[in-house]
Design a protein around this motif. Structure first.
Motif, short mmCIF file in Angstrom:
data_model
loop_
_atom_site.label_atom_id
_atom_site.label_comp_id
_atom_site.label_asym_id
_atom_site.label_seq_id
_atom_site.Cartn_x
_atom_site.Cartn_y
_atom_site.Cartn_z
N CYS A 1 -6.98 -0.96 2.33
CA CYS A 1 -6.10 -0.71 3.13
C CYS A 1 -4.99 0.08 3.58
O CYS A 1 -4.32 0.81 4.26
N LEU A 2 -6.07 1.21 3.89
CA LEU A 2 -5.97 2.35 4.50
C LEU A 2 -6.98 2.58 5.99
O LEU A 2 -7.59 2.55 5.97
N VAL A 3 -5.95 2.11 6.97
CA VAL A 3 -6.73 1.49 7.94
C VAL A 3 -5.93 2.78 8.96
O VAL A 3 -4.53 3.39 9.16
N CYS A 4 -6.25 2.96 9.71
CA CYS A 4 -6.09 4.28 11.36
C CYS A 4 -6.15 3.22 12.81
O CYS A 4 -6.96 2.17 12.64
N GLN A 5 -5.60 3.69 13.42
CA GLN A 5 -5.33 2.84 15.05
C GLN A 5 -5.35 3.87 16.18
O GLN A 5 -4.89 4.67 15.88
N VAL B 1 -11.04 0.92 9.40
CA VAL B 1 -10.97 0.89 8.31
C VAL B 1 -11.91 2.73 7.55
O VAL B 1 -12.83 2.85 7.40
N ALA B 2 -10.18 3.79 7.37
CA ALA B 2 -10.51 4.38 6.98
C ALA B 2 -11.68 5.12 5.96
O ALA B 2 -12.89 6.06 5.41
N SER B 3 -11.27 4.23 4.81
CA SER B 3 -12.29 4.45 3.34
C SER B 3 -12.52 3.29 2.94
O SER B 3 -11.58 1.90 3.10
N GLY C 1 -3.13 7.48 24.56
CA GLY C 1 -3.50 9.06 24.93
C GLY C 1 -3.81 9.83 23.75
O GLY C 1 -4.29 11.14 23.74
N ASN C 2 -5.56 8.49 23.54
CA ASN C 2 -6.05 9.23 22.38
C ASN C 2 -5.44 9.78 21.39
O ASN C 2 -5.85 11.12 21.49
N LYS C 3 -4.48 9.32 20.79
CA LYS C 3 -4.09 9.71 19.47
C LYS C 3 -4.39 8.63 18.15
O LYS C 3 -4.28 7.60 18.42
N LEU C 4 -4.66 9.25 17.52
CA LEU C 4 -5.05 8.29 16.47
C LEU C 4 -4.16 8.47 15.11
O LEU C 4 -3.92 9.96 14.42
N SER C 5 -4.10 7.48 13.98
CA SER C 5 -2.68 7.82 13.64
C SER C 5 -3.75 6.56 12.41
O SER C 5 -3.82 5.60 12.77
N CYS C 6 -3.25 7.39 10.97
CA CYS C 6 -3.90 6.95 10.19
C CYS C 6 -3.13 6.76 8.41
O CYS C 6 -1.79 7.26 8.00
N ALA C 7 -2.17 5.23 8.26
CA ALA C 7 -1.43 4.94 7.09
C ALA C 7 -1.95 4.11 6.56
O ALA C 7 -2.49 3.12 6.26
N LYS C 8 -1.41 3.82 5.01
CA LYS C 8 -1.98 2.85 3.82
C LYS C 8 -0.42 2.09 3.50
O LYS C 8 1.01 2.13 2.94
N LYS C 9 -0.60 0.77 3.20
CA LYS C 9 0.47 -0.41 3.17
C LYS C 9 -0.09 -0.82 1.43
O LYS C 9 -1.02 -0.88 1.28
N THR C 10 0.90 -1.45 0.95
CA THR C 10 0.47 -2.65 -0.27
C THR C 10 -0.14 -3.84 0.58
O THR C 10 0.86 -3.87 1.68
N CYS C 11 -0.38 -4.75 -0.39
CA CYS C 11 -0.42 -6.14 0.24
C CYS C 11 0.95 -6.65 -0.54
O CYS C 11 1.38 -6.44 -1.03
N PRO C 12 0.58 -7.38 0.46
CA PRO C 12 2.34 -8.25 0.28
C PRO C 12 2.21 -9.49 -0.58
O PRO C 12 1.22 -9.24 -1.07
N THR C 13 3.23 -10.20 -1.79
CA THR C 13 3.33 -10.74 -2.46
C THR C 13 3.92 -12.19 -2.13
O THR C 13 3.81 -12.44 -1.38
N LEU C 14 2.25 -13.26 -3.18
CA LEU C 14 2.08 -14.13 -2.26
C LEU C 14 2.45 -15.26 -3.31
O LEU C 14 3.06 -14.99 -4.32
N GLN C 15 3.13 -16.35 -2.82
CA GLN C 15 2.73 -17.57 -3.45
C GLN C 15 3.28 -18.44 -4.54
O GLN C 15 2.95 -17.82 -6.09
#
Length: 774
Positions: free
Chosen positions: A244-248, A237-239, A252-266
């Motif tokens: 919701c801001l997650v890095c992986q 968790v980057a912050s 190849g020792n490469k880091l990518s970070c992105a933020k997604k929105t939460c899915p809509t719940l029933q």
């Protein structure tokens, strides 16, 4: 008046299951239809009242009474229908799981094939602590709001999936658009949420690598966040202020970070929970609806195909082929702290604040872009006067029965580590090997109990004592040989080091000629025994009388030999002799004698009586061993650990017991194993009148007769009624036969000593050091 067929169908269709409770969950359309039918019924009643308006007052009163009576009947029929639906659901629920008594098993840790039960292929059964434990390997539906009642899977209940562009997706599935990699889709309980993820960079522009075809975000060379290294495949968790801001870290020792929105719940907002360390909320209830073809169910509402609706001001949804397709915008990544944020429609925004060049945390000042570690899981960075901390995300881990979840020193996430192997010896000796194999062996000599037959780091020898009996024996001493050190644990907690008696507690941290320190410690335990620990991770627990437990670390798995088995994870081959030949359960004497060490002087009997184990009147062991069947005596441990092996050991021990309290040995071994499994035990010794140390006093039958936990003591009186004389006559005949047998054996022994050479009487002892097994 009666309830119409359509009304009954509507009631049955809209009743749903929520947390195993049945409720009436009518949709908005169902409520409208129900209200319309009720209005039609009220109109009919009003018309009838108008027709009879001119009649006498007594007729109006009678009509009102009939209306009230018919209304009560209508309510009663409605309740009966709900009860029938609930009974049907309960019956279906009972068919989903296994019921009945727990089955016993012998081969610890092995998979067990169960026959004769419905849907046996749905369960994976293994032998754990003497019981057959069966589990369903089904995906979790704990946070699923809509359960699919029409699933073809006969084993698992499933969360309702989605249909998107003619392709079915299981609930929980997540995928990207091949043409637009930043556009993501996620299916949760028949709702597909469409979002566009926002990329985030943790490194300078000169260290960024452009995304490859099919990827959304650029990557940073080197998997580090705030100076903390991220392992390959691990998420961070980057912050912690925006989970919701997650890095992986990828290959190849490469880091990518992105933020997604939460899915809509029933589920509605009132039925959602937000855990403090998670990005998105979860549903807290479950409901099972009957499928409505071509329509969408959302928050207890029913929507027709191609109908648009807005669950909240940030989400727009459309019903397509029974799936709700919802679009949500991803909120931007904010660099300000939460206290400097305010709501701006769907997403928060930063309030203009003073920009600073340093941060202060717990009295320490950090300059801009400076990083520091809070703990193995969390690291922080000072950004324009704001502290931004990242946190490692640990994946849920399920350990096997022979493993335990532990956090290695200096690491963030816990791991499944194999537990130490334990071998137990107790009573007239009964053995439980490192791999869980039970067997009994009453030899009265010295044997190799356990040894490192590959590295030759240690060996443990066990000396048994017949204690004046013909068939039985008990552990007398245990000897550990460790790098030139010889430790002898004897009766009454006597300890000798290289032949010299020492007082406890004892510690030896000296070195030897090879430069290895012994690092041996021996201390008294609160329960009354002693514990010996070594630098190898090997430990020995000894009660000073007849209970012994040896523990070895998992690194010795597959390297051991002796009476305690080879510690290879399978109990089937634990009866392997010194020559490498495996023996069956009816060849325990051949197996055990192959591990005999020392000469004839180490035996307490001149000649072993290799016959069936001692037997006695069945009512005697039934009396003494009954407390093992009373669940409360051992803290209801029988739900965790099968007591059958300990009951069998107890029944054998009481038949030829020189102290009168031999049954307590099986009690103590069972209690010790229960405690090792984490069971909180009551004072079972006080409840069963078992002494703490058996050598301090000999018990008599009268010590246990008055205790209600024990069985029927009538056998002590020789029975009752007209059979007492016959029983005494039979006992007298048995004693005469025993005396004649003993006289014959004495004459036979005298003849053998006089006429048979001594070399045939005393077999040559095997090598003291066992050969390595390859």
């Amino acid at each position: 008046m009666h309830i119409s067929v359509n009304l009954r169908q509507q009631i049955a269709k809209m009743c749903c299951k929520s947390n195993a409770m049945w409720k009436c969950c009518t949709s908005s359309i169902g409520q409208q239809q129900l209200q319309q039918q009720q209005q039609q019924q009220s109109v009919t009643i009003t018309t009838r009242n108008t027709e009879y308006h001119g009649q006498a007052k007594r007729h109006r009163i009678k009509n009102k009474s009939q209306q009230h009576f018919l209304g009560r009947i209508q309510i009663l029929v409605f309740i009966v229908m709900l009860v029938l639906i609930q009974m049907e659901s309960v019956a279906a629920g009972l068919r989903e799981g296994l019921s009945g008594d727990m089955e016993s098993c012998a081969n610890e840790g092995e998979e067990v094939q169960i026959k004769g039960i419905q849907n046996s292929k749905c369960f994976k059964c293994t032998c754990q602590n003497g019981f057959v434990k069966c589990d369903k390997s089904c995906p979790s539906i704990d946070d699923c709001f809509l359960i699919d009642s029409n699933s073809n899977d006969t084993c698992c209940r499933k969360c309702k999936g989605c249909m998107y562009r003619g392709v079915p997706y299981a609930s929980g599935a997540e995928w990207n658009d091949p043409d637009e990699p930043c556009k993501t889709y996620k299916c949760i309980a028949s709702v597909v949420t469409e979002t566009t993820q926002i990329c985030y960079s943790q490194c300078d522009d000169n260290q960024l690598t452009a995304p490859r075809p099919g990827e959304c975000c650029p990557t940073c060379q080197g998997c580090k966040i705030n100076g903390q290294t991220v392992a390959e495949g691990q998420e961070v968790v980057a912050s912690i202020d925006d989970r919701c801001l997650v890095c992986q870290c990828s290959s190849g020792n490469k880091l990518s970070c992105a933020k997604k929105t939460c899915p809509t719940l029933q589920c509605p907002k009132s039925k959602q929970k937000q855990l403090p360390n998670e990005c998105c909320p979860r549903c807290t209830v479950q409901r099972e609806f009957r499928a409505v073809k071509g329509k969408c169910i959302f928050n207890n509402n029913l929507y027709y195909d191609k109908t648009q609706f807005t669950p909240d001001r940030c989400t727009n949804c459309t019903c397509l082929n029974g799936t709700s397709i919802c679009q949500r915008a991803t909120c931007p990544i904010l660099e300000c702290a939460p206290e400097f944020q305010e709501d701006d429609g769907c997403c928060p925004r930063c309030i203009v604040a003073e920009v600073r060049s340093e941060c202060s945390h717990q009295g320490v000042t950090y300059m801009n872009n400076e990083t520091w570690n809070m703990d193995p899981c969390r690291s922080c960075r000072c950004i324009a006067g704001n502290i931004r901390c990242s946190e490692m995300r640990c994946q849920p881990v399920k350990c096997r029965p022979n493993e335990e979840l532990k956090r290695p020193p200096g690491e963030c996430c816990p791991k499944c580590l194999e537990t130490a192997g334990t071998c137990t010896v107790f009573g007239d000796p009964h053995f439980k090997t490192f791999d869980g194999k039970f067997f009994s062996f009453q030899g009265s000599c010295k044997y190799l109990l356990a040894a490192d037959c590959y590295g030759h780091n240690f060996s443990i020898r066990l000396t048994n004592d017949g204690r004046g009996t013909r068939h039985s024996s008990w552990p007398k001493t245990v000897t550990l040989k460790l790098r030139g050190l010889r430790i002898n644990l004897g009766q009454k907690l006597r300890v000798k080091i290289n032949g010299t008696r020492v007082m406890l507690p004892y510690a030896d941290h000296s070195g030897n000629s090879n430069g290895h320190g012994h690092n041996v410690s021996i201390e008294r335990l609160a329960e009354g025994g002693i514990m010996l620990r070594t630098e190898l991770g090997l430990s020995i627990e000894w009660d000073g009388n007849n209970f012994l437990q040896v523990s070895v670390p998992a690194q010795y798995k597959g390297h051991l030999c002796g009476l305690c088995g080879n510690y290879n994870g399978s109990g089937r081959d634990d009866l392997t002799g010194r020559d490498g030949r495996a023996h069956g359960d009816n060849e325990v004497w051949h197996f055990a004698n192959s591990w005999k060490v020392g000469g004839p002087k180490s035996c307490s009997r001149v000649r072993e009586n290799v016959v069936a184990p001692p037997t006695c009147n069945k009512r005697k062991p039934n009396f003494y061993c009954r407390p093992l069947r009373v669940s409360e005596v051992f803290g209801n441990c029988d739900s965790r650990l099968n007591p059958n092996n300990y009951i069998a050991s107890c029944r054998m021990d009481v038949c030829e017991c020189p102290t009168g309290s031999c049954h307590c040995d099986s009690f103590a071994a069972y209690a010790h194993e229960c405690r090792r499994l984490g069971v909180q035990l009551p004072d079972w010794r006080a409840a069963t009148n078992c002494p703490t140390t058996s050598w301090r006093r000999n018990a008599t039958e009268l010590s246990y007769v008055g205790n209600s936990l024990y069985g029927d003591p009538s056998y002590l009186k020789g029975g009752g009624g007209g059979t007492s004389k016959a029983r005494r006559r039979k006992q007298h005949q048995h004693q005469l036969q025993l005396q004649r047998r003993q006289q014959n054996e004495l004459q036979e022994n005298e003849y053998i000593k006089k006429h048979v050479p001594n070399k045939f009487l005393r077999p040559r002892a095997p090598d003291r050091t066992p050969p390595p097994i390859h």
